[in-house]
Design a protein around this motif. Structure first.
Motif, mmCIF file in Angstrom:
data_model
loop_
_atom_site.group_PDB
_atom_site.id
_atom_site.type_symbol
_atom_site.label_atom_id
_atom_site.label_comp_id
_atom_site.label_asym_id
_atom_site.label_seq_id
_atom_site.Cartn_x
_atom_site.Cartn_y
_atom_site.Cartn_z
ATOM 1 N N VAL A 351 32.335 31.842 19.801
ATOM 2 C CA VAL A 351 31.293 31.696 20.816
ATOM 3 C C VAL A 351 31.524 30.363 21.511
ATOM 4 N N GLN A 352 31.712 30.391 22.817
ATOM 5 C CA GLN A 352 32.017 29.155 23.548
ATOM 6 C C GLN A 352 30.877 28.781 24.487
ATOM 7 N N PRO A 353 30.136 27.691 24.167
ATOM 8 C CA PRO A 353 29.086 27.224 25.079
ATOM 9 C C PRO A 353 29.693 26.599 26.329
ATOM 10 N N TYR A 354 28.887 26.507 27.370
ATOM 11 C CA TYR A 354 29.328 25.823 28.581
ATOM 12 C C TYR A 354 29.291 24.308 28.374
ATOM 13 N N GLU A 355 30.173 23.631 29.092
ATOM 14 C CA GLU A 355 30.144 22.168 29.077
ATOM 15 C C GLU A 355 28.829 21.698 29.717
ATOM 16 N N CYS A 356 28.354 20.537 29.273
ATOM 17 C CA CYS A 356 27.081 20.023 29.783
ATOM 18 C C CYS A 356 27.133 18.508 29.806
ATOM 19 N N PRO A 357 27.145 17.876 30.975
ATOM 20 C CA PRO A 357 27.268 16.420 31.021
ATOM 21 C C PRO A 357 25.967 15.721 30.653
ATOM 22 N N VAL A 358 26.033 14.823 29.689
ATOM 23 C CA VAL A 358 24.897 13.958 29.398
ATOM 24 C C VAL A 358 25.234 12.504 29.726
ATOM 25 N N LYS A 359 26.454 12.285 30.176
ATOM 26 C CA LYS A 359 26.850 10.980 30.691
ATOM 27 C C LYS A 359 27.676 11.212 31.940
ATOM 28 N N ILE A 360 27.212 10.670 33.042
ATOM 29 C CA ILE A 360 27.897 10.861 34.332
ATOM 30 C C ILE A 360 28.282 9.499 34.878
ATOM 31 N N THR A 361 29.558 9.322 35.121
ATOM 32 C CA THR A 361 30.065 8.088 35.703
ATOM 33 C C THR A 361 30.465 8.352 37.149
ATOM 34 N N VAL A 362 29.937 7.561 38.044
ATOM 35 C CA VAL A 362 30.240 7.711 39.466
ATOM 36 C C VAL A 362 30.970 6.457 39.939
#
Length: 372
Positions: A351-362
């Motif tokens: 079972v492969q969950p979707y990626e989910c960003p909890v840290k975003i670098t801009v």
């Protein structure tokens, strides 16, 4: 010669939906009860909790009300109100005699790791005895700020809180601190996890689009009147505790990721991953039971292909639930069938969950080229 006749059989192909228990939590806490019976009370988003839970103590009522407030219009839950002398484990067993729950929530703080280990053991008992896939939600004690002389500073409370979870290992338990002034931290977290209107089990409680937590956002102070700092919450989170938090210059109060007490390097350190895996396990268990001693499920290539299609039908449905789905659509290699002998088969499913960003670098840079 056969006598002319027509025989019609109605076949159950087991292709229908399987009822889920996702988002449905059991709350266990103390109050004022009489008699020997401790009954399960089922509540929902429209329930007058003060009336339905009139025997509940202030702490349990506050927790369930915060969960209801943050749980959305489809929120449901079960509640067991106990006497202080009762064994909470008996209450969980009794509730599971008549209902199933995605999680059980203990509305009394863990003074040490014993309660956490007992909760993990209770989860294991439900799994072994009933095949129930569930997880536990526990909380830590509030800071003692009643006495400026003998009370706690945030530093002392932080050290004590981290020590309680240290060494405890299980992906089936998630722990929150008790930091809101009105005692609602546990309920806010549970409501956020159980909000199926604004989120799914595959979403992190850190999801900003879910919105700010609902209810009072005032935090406790320490014995010196010092406010709770983000640095304290960051330290709790780094020690596998799921915390409320806020963003400077961004209105509202939110949450960190739903940390579990899984070990370092484990696949299920994020509550959304274990919730997805448990949902798949609950569905596939029913499918597997339906194929016990069915000779149409055999080791021929055609039968194995049909079995793979049958066993993954719920995964395909999960892949269509939400936008994006709860998991990636299953591929051919995501299910493998291994025959141990002529009567025992093992099925491996990915079972492969979707990626989910909890840290975003801009990264911001200057473009100095001429614009056309």
């Amino acid at each position: 010669m056969a006598w002319p006749s027509v025989i019609i059989n109605i076949k159950n192909m087991m292709k229908g939906p399987i009822a889920g228990v996702e988002y449905h939590f059991l709350f266990v806490g103390y109050g004022t009860v009489s008699g020997a019976e401790r009954e399960l009370t089922v509540v929902d988003a429209s329930t007058d909790l003060k009336e339905a839970l009139s025997s509940a103590g202030d702490s349990l009522l506050t927790t369930v009300m915060a969960a209801q407030l943050n749980g959305g219009s489809e929120w449901t839950a079960g509640v067991m109100v106990l006497d202080q002398a009762d064994d909470w484990k008996d209450a969980v067993r009794k509730a599971n005699e008549t209902a199933s729950f995605e999680a059980f929530v203990l509305d009394f703080p863990a003074a040490d790791k014993t309660l956490l280990e007992d909760a993990i053991a209770m989860r294991t008992e439900l799994k072994n005895a009933l095949g129930r896939e569930t997880f536990a939600v526990c909380c830590l004690p509030e800071i003692d700020n009643t006495d400026a002389t003998n009370g706690e500073t945030w530093e002392a409370w932080l050290a004590k809180s981290v020590a309680i979870v240290d060494g405890v290992a299980s992906q089936y338990i998630t722990v929150v601190p008790s930091v809101h002034a009105d005692g609602s931290t546990l309920g806010k977290y549970c409501g956020r996890l159980a909000n199926q209107v604004d989120a799914s089990i595959a979403d992190s409680p850190a999801r900003i689009k879910t919105g700010s937590v609902v209810g009072s956002t005032d935090f406790l102070t320490d014995k010196d009147g010092k406010a709770l700092a983000l640095s304290v919450l960051k330290t709790l989170e780094s020690n596998r505790i799921s915390c409320p938090m806020w963003y400077p210059d961004y209105d509202g109060q939110y949450w960190t990721t739903g940390r579990t007490l899984d070990v370092e390097g484990g696949d299920f350190q994020d509550i959304r991953h274990i919730r997805v895996a448990m949902k798949a396990a609950r569905k596939v268990r029913i499918r597997a039971i339906a194929r016990i001693a069915d000779r149409t499920f055999n080791s021929t290539p055609q039968s194995e292909a049909q079995a793979k299609l049958f066993m993954t039908q719920d995964l395909r449905e999960m892949a269509l639930t939400g936008n994006p789905g709860e998991i990636y659509p299953p591929e051919d290699d995501d299910i493998q069938i291994k025959w141990v002998n002529s009567t025992e088969v093992e099925i491996y499913m990915a079972v492969q969950p979707y990626e989910c960003p909890v840290k975003i670098t801009v990264a911001i840079y200057i473009s100095q080229g001429d614009k056309a």
